[in-house]
Design an enzyme around this catalytic site. Structure first.
Site, mmCIF file in Angstrom:
data_model
loop_
_atom_site.group_PDB
_atom_site.id
_atom_site.type_symbol
_atom_site.label_atom_id
_atom_site.label_comp_id
_atom_site.label_asym_id
_atom_site.label_seq_id
_atom_site.Cartn_x
_atom_site.Cartn_y
_atom_site.Cartn_z
ATOM 1 C CG ASP A 1 -86.879 -9.808 -12.883
ATOM 2 O OD1 ASP A 1 -86.520 -10.840 -13.493
ATOM 3 O OD2 ASP A 1 -86.168 -8.783 -12.802
ATOM 4 C CG ASN B 1 -88.727 -17.047 -11.732
ATOM 5 O OD1 ASN B 1 -89.188 -16.533 -10.724
ATOM 6 N ND2 ASN B 1 -89.467 -17.400 -12.771
ATOM 7 N NE ARG C 1 -81.446 -17.912 -16.020
ATOM 8 C CZ ARG C 1 -81.698 -16.708 -15.510
ATOM 9 N NH1 ARG C 1 -80.854 -16.162 -14.646
ATOM 10 N NH2 ARG C 1 -82.757 -16.037 -15.880
ATOM 11 C CG HIS D 1 -87.582 -20.272 -15.053
ATOM 12 N ND1 HIS D 1 -87.736 -18.927 -14.833
ATOM 13 C CD2 HIS D 1 -86.483 -20.396 -15.842
ATOM 14 C CE1 HIS D 1 -86.775 -18.269 -15.476
ATOM 15 N NE2 HIS D 1 -86.000 -19.136 -16.091
ATOM 16 C CB SER E 1 -90.165 -9.847 -22.340
ATOM 17 O OG SER E 1 -88.802 -10.224 -22.494
ATOM 18 C CD GLU F 1 -87.716 -6.844 -25.103
ATOM 19 O OE1 GLU F 1 -88.544 -7.389 -24.339
ATOM 20 O OE2 GLU F 1 -87.984 -5.829 -25.786
ATOM 21 C CG ASN F 2 -87.833 -12.908 -21.293
ATOM 22 O OD1 ASN F 2 -88.896 -12.793 -20.690
ATOM 23 N ND2 ASN F 2 -86.722 -12.315 -20.847
ATOM 24 N NE ARG G 1 -83.960 -4.066 -15.957
ATOM 25 C CZ ARG G 1 -82.834 -4.323 -15.280
ATOM 26 N NH1 ARG G 1 -82.122 -3.338 -14.776
ATOM 27 N NH2 ARG G 1 -82.425 -5.566 -15.124
HETATM 28 C C1 IPE Z 1 -88.926 -8.942 -17.520
HETATM 29 O O1 IPE Z 1 -87.883 -9.550 -16.843
HETATM 30 C C2 IPE Z 1 -89.726 -9.968 -18.245
HETATM 31 C C3 IPE Z 1 -90.499 -10.877 -17.405
HETATM 32 C C4 IPE Z 1 -90.619 -10.830 -16.109
HETATM 33 C C5 IPE Z 1 -91.226 -11.898 -18.122
HETATM 34 P P1 IPE Z 1 -86.424 -9.652 -17.453
HETATM 35 O O2 IPE Z 1 -85.582 -10.359 -16.467
HETATM 36 O O3 IPE Z 1 -86.487 -10.236 -18.826
HETATM 37 O O4 IPE Z 1 -86.000 -8.113 -17.588
HETATM 38 P P2 IPE Z 1 -84.587 -7.418 -17.569
HETATM 39 O O5 IPE Z 1 -83.745 -8.133 -18.579
HETATM 40 O O6 IPE Z 1 -84.038 -7.560 -16.203
HETATM 41 O O7 IPE Z 1 -84.852 -5.990 -17.915
HETATM 42 C C1 IPE Z 2 -88.291 -13.897 -14.396
HETATM 43 O O1 IPE Z 2 -87.123 -14.321 -13.782
HETATM 44 C C2 IPE Z 2 -88.864 -14.904 -15.358
HETATM 45 C C3 IPE Z 2 -88.702 -14.548 -16.775
HETATM 46 C C4 IPE Z 2 -88.151 -13.465 -17.230
HETATM 47 C C5 IPE Z 2 -89.219 -15.495 -17.730
HETATM 48 P P1 IPE Z 2 -85.715 -14.236 -14.502
HETATM 49 O O2 IPE Z 2 -85.520 -15.471 -15.295
HETATM 50 O O3 IPE Z 2 -85.575 -12.974 -15.267
HETATM 51 O O4 IPE Z 2 -84.733 -14.248 -13.260
HETATM 52 P P2 IPE Z 2 -83.498 -13.287 -13.027
HETATM 53 O O5 IPE Z 2 -83.982 -11.891 -13.173
HETATM 54 O O6 IPE Z 2 -82.472 -13.641 -14.062
HETATM 55 O O7 IPE Z 2 -83.039 -13.577 -11.646
HETATM 56 MG MG MG Z 3 -84.954 -11.117 -14.765
#
Ligand code: IPE
Ligand code: IPE
Ligand code: MG
Length: 236
Positions: A12, A14, A25, A29, A57, A59-60, A186
């Site tokens: 998490d 990126n 963003r 990645h 995820s 949810e992503n 979490r």
């Molecule tokens: C969890 O990270 C999913 C991945 C790392 C692929 P998220 O950034 O989606 O989680 P939340 O939204 O902070 O809980």
């Molecule tokens: C984790 O980084 C990668 C994925 C969830 C795919 P994030 O994209 O969630 O980066 P933050 O948490 O918004 O900084």
């Molecule tokens: Mg994140």
């Protein structure tokens, strides 16, 4: 030393890493992929048998479509570029999650590498893609209920191995060490059943900054912990 058999990582941070640098963003990645390569190699060096990475995820999918497309494109490119290294390092690729919902191109590359590395005997690298822990349990309950109804499974013989056998992770052992980067503390619907007794390790580092040394630090911290599984220290 006692190396964790199964390490799982919530990669998490990126987006925040890039934003901090005044970049989009997507730049985060791209740099996250570099960390993936480094950490896969490092885990292999530590002789970790199972490494499971939370890459996308369920949810992503709700993120802006541009970001989702970037992530899927990066996934295809990385799978293409990394195939040879995985193969040469004796790594076996595996995927968990609702793989059917991924774009065809991703499924194609994934399927090809999974098939071509299936006889490798080194580390099993599992990518969690379109993965949700609750959805996984829901799917298992549904499949088991069908089998009970059709008398394929008898309730008298029911034990937790039946649940394990219906999870995406049916061929994986429980998680020993769960790492999350970025400072969030979490689980975000990652392996819920499988982390029942995992040691949790949180670091403030954003994923693109997470280095080989940081991974080693997490392993050292794990080695200092006493895993009691409900018993007393004396009993161990
Ligand atoms: C969890 O990270 C999913 C991945 C790392 C692929 P998220 O950034 O989606 O989680 P939340 O939204 O902070 O809980
Ligand atoms: C984790 O980084 C990668 C994925 C969830 C795919 P994030 O994209 O969630 O980066 P933050 O948490 O918004 O900084
Ligand atoms: Mg994140």
């Amino acid at each position: 030393m006692n190396t964790p058999n199964h390490v799982a990582i919530i990669m998490d941070g990126n987006g925040r890493w890039a934003e901090q640098k005044g970049m989009p963003r997507e730049f985060g990645h791209q740099n996250g992929v570099r960390s993936v390569k480094k950490i896969v190699e490092e885990a292999n060096k530590h002789k970790v048998k199972y490494l499971t990475l939370f890459a996308f995820s369920v949810e992503n999918w709700e993120r802006p479509s541009y970001e989702v497309e970037t992530l899927m494109r990066l996934l295809v490119e990385t799978l293409r570029d990394e195939f040879e290294d995985l193969f040469n390092n004796n790594i076996r690729l595996n995927a968990i999650g609702d793989v059917k919902s991924l774009p065809n191109e991703v499924r194609y590359e994934l399927g090809k590498i999974i098939n071509n590395t299936k006889d490798n005997t080194g580390m099993t690298l599992t990518l969690a893609l379109s993965y949700g822990g609750k959805q996984e349990i829901f799917k298992a309950v549904k499949e088991i209920s069908e089998k009970v109804k059709n008398e394929i499974i008898c309730l008298d013989n029911f034990d937790d191995s039946i649940i394990n056998d219906h999870l995406y992770t049916k061929n994986l052992p429980d998680v020993d060490l769960l790492i999350r980067t970025s400072g969030e503390q979490r689980i975000s619907n990652f392996l819920l059943w499988q982390i029942a007794y995992a040691e949790l390790y949180f670091t403030k580092k954003y994923w693109p900054d997470f280095s080989e040394e940081d991974f080693t630090d997490a392993i050292i911290e794990y080695q200092k912990r006493e895993r009691r599984f409900g018993k007393t220290s004396k009993q161990l």
